[in-house]
Design a protein around this motif. Sequence first.
Motif: not given
Length: 350
Positions: A262-268, A307-308, A310-314, A320-323
Amino acid sequence: MNFRLLPEWAEQDAIMLTWPHKDTDWADNLAHVEPVYIELAKHITAQQQLVVVAHNELLKTYIISLLNKAEINLERVHFVVTPTNDTWARDHGPLTCSALDNADQLKIYDFTFNGWGNKFESKLDNQINHTLVKALSDKKNQYQVLDLVLEGGGVEINEHGVLLTTSECLLNKNRNPNLSPNDIETLLKSHLGATHFLWVDHGYLAGDDTDSHIDTLVRFAPNNTLVYVKCDDKSDEHYNALNAMEKQLQSFKTADNTPYSLIELPWPKAVYDNEQTRLPATYANYLIINNTVLVPIYADANDELALTQVQKAYPKHNVVGVNCLPIIEQFGSLHCITMQLPRGFLAGAA
């Protein structure tokens, strides 16, 4: 011949974008939205080809002028001109499977799109795939129209054929009211080659019209990995549902009875529109293209951490971030406006 839906990280010919226009709900926000589409077009054409669905010839001409101004290589762009209701290519786009014994043989499924349970007009969008396949698909590919409501954002699959979805979406009576859960599993085993199902029973995003599409909450990554959104703010309305989702993900087992990584993503932070409606900002709505993962960001303090993670997952991809603040104004994000077309989809793509 048995076919299986390809995971998003499989090699691709192109990404499909259905371009926004003045007769859609984007009308008042086109000046802010078009630059996001241009940025996506730049990233995509740097790695592969791009398919643009344009509402009419006038819009096609206008898009060409935008792409030329942005110095995008038009030799890598293919246009399909057909009337459209909206721009959510993930959900009206085709789902493409490959033969298990011959990766070069593809089957393109055209499921029924009903505007997320008849919430919005979708007749034109539901006809896009027929025109797309007729215009651009390699003739060796099979194509089948199915009288089964299913959106691309509602399902994820990994390299082992495990299908990940939410019960809130796929079992919702506004999709296929006459089908039982067993019926749906049977059909998705048959059409998408699913070998096993992971049903996520918790989690949602305020402002989401899709009835909890899986691509807003949890994503597959290679090697039995799940990437998911985690809410750590106990005062947030999502905390309880997403905490319950996390516990369920921790209980899921792979085919060899081991837990998923499991890789957690932060909450905006919460984002609202001018009418103070909460918008569905989520880092899970990223797009995988050849060699790169494009991740939605929101001018938020947690963007870099997302971004960090997601990099762990792939690890083999650039991240790359896109606004995507302009995109969530219409209650979706980056993955929602795109659909991958795997290797072999396009005629003459090689």
